[in-house]
Design an enzyme around this catalytic site. Sequence first.
Site, PDB file in Angstrom:
ATOM      1  N   ALA A 199     -71.093  65.539  23.483  1.00  8.03           N
ATOM      2  CA  ALA A 199     -69.641  65.366  23.659  1.00  8.03           C
ATOM      3  C   ALA A 199     -68.896  66.602  23.140  1.00  8.03           C
ATOM      4  O   ALA A 199     -68.647  67.545  23.903  1.00  8.03           O
ATOM      5  CB  ALA A 199     -69.201  64.092  22.970  1.00  8.03           C
ATOM      6  N   ARG A 200     -68.593  66.612  21.857  1.00  4.55           N
ATOM      7  CA  ARG A 200     -67.953  67.774  21.239  1.00  4.55           C
ATOM      8  C   ARG A 200     -68.499  67.923  19.824  1.00  4.55           C
ATOM      9  O   ARG A 200     -68.641  66.929  19.092  1.00  4.55           O
ATOM     10  CB  ARG A 200     -66.433  67.602  21.188  1.00  4.55           C
ATOM     11  CG  ARG A 200     -65.726  67.856  22.507  1.00  4.55           C
ATOM     12  CD  ARG A 200     -65.842  69.320  22.958  1.00  4.55           C
ATOM     13  NE  ARG A 200     -65.132  69.601  24.187  1.00  4.55           N
ATOM     14  CZ  ARG A 200     -65.668  69.571  25.412  1.00  4.55           C
ATOM     15  NH1 ARG A 200     -66.942  69.241  25.567  1.00  4.55           N
ATOM     16  NH2 ARG A 200     -64.945  69.877  26.459  1.00  4.55           N
ATOM     17  N   GLY A 240     -67.000  55.554  28.031  1.00  2.00           N
ATOM     18  CA  GLY A 240     -66.257  56.003  29.218  1.00  2.00           C
ATOM     19  C   GLY A 240     -67.261  56.308  30.328  1.00  2.00           C
ATOM     20  O   GLY A 240     -68.358  55.752  30.370  1.00  2.00           O
ATOM     21  N   ARG A 241     -66.873  57.220  31.201  1.00  2.39           N
ATOM     22  CA  ARG A 241     -67.745  57.521  32.356  1.00  2.39           C
ATOM     23  C   ARG A 241     -69.140  57.964  31.937  1.00  2.39           C
ATOM     24  O   ARG A 241     -70.152  57.465  32.419  1.00  2.39           O
ATOM     25  CB  ARG A 241     -67.134  58.644  33.189  1.00  2.39           C
ATOM     26  CG  ARG A 241     -65.888  58.310  33.928  1.00  2.39           C
ATOM     27  CD  ARG A 241     -65.522  59.489  34.829  1.00  2.39           C
ATOM     28  NE  ARG A 241     -64.202  59.359  35.363  1.00  2.39           N
ATOM     29  CZ  ARG A 241     -63.096  59.771  34.742  1.00  2.39           C
ATOM     30  NH1 ARG A 241     -63.172  60.359  33.572  1.00  2.39           N
ATOM     31  NH2 ARG A 241     -61.918  59.609  35.299  1.00  2.39           N
ATOM     32  N   ILE A 242     -69.190  58.975  31.026  1.00  3.17           N
ATOM     33  CA  ILE A 242     -70.495  59.552  30.690  1.00  3.17           C
ATOM     34  C   ILE A 242     -71.303  58.584  29.816  1.00  3.17           C
ATOM     35  O   ILE A 242     -72.506  58.400  30.036  1.00  3.17           O
ATOM     36  CB  ILE A 242     -70.320  60.940  30.021  1.00  3.17           C
ATOM     37  CG1 ILE A 242     -69.603  61.892  30.984  1.00  3.17           C
ATOM     38  CG2 ILE A 242     -71.683  61.522  29.627  1.00  3.17           C
ATOM     39  CD1 ILE A 242     -69.188  63.241  30.384  1.00  3.17           C
ATOM     40  N   GLY A 273     -74.259  70.640  29.333  1.00  2.00           N
ATOM     41  CA  GLY A 273     -74.071  69.314  29.936  1.00  2.00           C
ATOM     42  C   GLY A 273     -73.815  69.317  31.431  1.00  2.00           C
ATOM     43  O   GLY A 273     -74.463  68.594  32.182  1.00  2.00           O
ATOM     44  N   HIS A 297     -74.593  74.152  25.128  1.00  4.58           N
ATOM     45  CA  HIS A 297     -73.524  73.477  25.888  1.00  4.58           C
ATOM     46  C   HIS A 297     -73.797  73.502  27.402  1.00  4.58           C
ATOM     47  O   HIS A 297     -73.039  74.099  28.167  1.00  4.58           O
ATOM     48  CB  HIS A 297     -72.154  74.083  25.561  1.00  4.58           C
ATOM     49  CG  HIS A 297     -71.023  73.116  25.772  1.00  4.58           C
ATOM     50  ND1 HIS A 297     -69.916  73.058  24.974  1.00  4.58           N
ATOM     51  CD2 HIS A 297     -70.840  72.147  26.715  1.00  4.58           C
ATOM     52  CE1 HIS A 297     -69.086  72.118  25.412  1.00  4.58           C
ATOM     53  NE2 HIS A 297     -69.639  71.547  26.475  1.00  4.58           N
ATOM     54  N   GLU A 336     -68.427  76.417  18.069  1.00  4.29           N
ATOM     55  CA  GLU A 336     -69.090  77.145  19.163  1.00  4.29           C
ATOM     56  C   GLU A 336     -68.454  78.504  19.363  1.00  4.29           C
ATOM     57  O   GLU A 336     -67.233  78.616  19.253  1.00  4.29           O
ATOM     58  CB  GLU A 336     -68.984  76.329  20.457  1.00  4.29           C
ATOM     59  CG  GLU A 336     -69.878  75.129  20.421  1.00  4.29           C
ATOM     60  CD  GLU A 336     -69.807  74.294  21.695  1.00  4.29           C
ATOM     61  OE1 GLU A 336     -69.404  74.815  22.751  1.00  4.29           O
ATOM     62  OE2 GLU A 336     -70.171  73.120  21.612  1.00  4.29           O
TER      63      GLU A 336
HETATM   64  C1  DGY Z   1     -66.545  69.580  29.773  1.00  3.52           C
HETATM   65  O1  DGY Z   1     -66.282  69.677  30.975  1.00  3.52           O
HETATM   66  O2  DGY Z   1     -65.701  69.286  28.955  1.00  3.52           O
HETATM   67  C2  DGY Z   1     -67.954  69.802  29.372  1.00  3.52           C
HETATM   68  O3  DGY Z   1     -68.100  69.899  28.010  1.00  3.52           O
HETATM   69  C3  DGY Z   1     -68.493  71.017  30.107  1.00  3.52           C
HETATM   70  O4  DGY Z   1     -69.861  70.856  30.215  1.00  3.52           O
END
Ligand code: DGY
Length: 320
Positions: free
Chosen positions: A237-238, A157-159, A287, A285, A267
Amino acid sequence: MSYNVFVTRVIPEVGIDLLRPHCASLEVAPPDRPISPAELVDAVRGRDGVLCSIGQGIDREVLSAAGRQCKVFANFGVGTDHIDLAAAAELGIVITNTPGVLTDATADLAWALLMSAARRVIEGDRLARSGKWAGWDPMELRGVDVAGRTLGLVGAGRIGTAMGQRSTGFRMPLLYVDVHDAPELDAIGGKRVDLATCLSESDFVSLHTPLTPQTRHLIGAAELQRMKPTAVLINTARGPIVDEAALIEALRQGRIAAAGLDVYEHEPAVPTELAALDNVVCLPHLGSATRATRDQMAEMVASDLLAVLGGEDPRHPVTG
Ligand code: DGY
């Protein structure tokens, strides 16, 4: 119009400044700690809109507690796996999120993890500060090469795409796993493959899928076993996409070389067994954590919240 809005975490002021002129009541959660699930249920009662964030469960109980007048839960963040989207739809509550604005920041951080894990940056930093460094040593902290090695993306996807695009300067063959073709990756030589091929042929595997029932524990013991013993796993991601216990075991036994993690299965808990390992880089976390990105997220989430309260369509609605 004068709305009653609750903001569940302190966010950059630019978002609050947008909301303030439109609100008769604007309450922001305390700055010193995340509020508990019970406090959240109480705090959302009677609100017209709630500005929530990732890391807080927005389940049926929370959504129902808000009440029939509540029109929107606007999420500061792109991932919405913490929100019961089906319950929101049933209750007629619009959910919005903040896609796009955090793409570059998150891809940059995934690269920071990749480079740090590959070149043992954190271990080197510790040694340099320790007072125990004895000087240049041909055998010291040898890592793995990045240039010319294969990058595998799970999720394009985007990331994931932004992560792949950053690899061109490193002349890396690019593999990706997705249900769709990714023309922007294809344009730079990317090859769409199945997960097994991606895992077995990549030197770096970077995860970029949303968390869904299908992607929970997508990477478990069997998948880690498929990876090269020299490979590095990156997860921005997660956390629950990876079976954390299996990952700890794989890192311990050297079944993969290293990991770079920004997210964790439960988390904010970072297992002590994981934190004790030298071949993993752990971040909390981060990102999307740049000033400009967080400002843009605040502006986007506040604008969409106001749009819904004003009877307009939000720019970034999320449906189940
Ligand atoms: C999100 O926006 O889902 C990211 O995990 C936050 O950094």
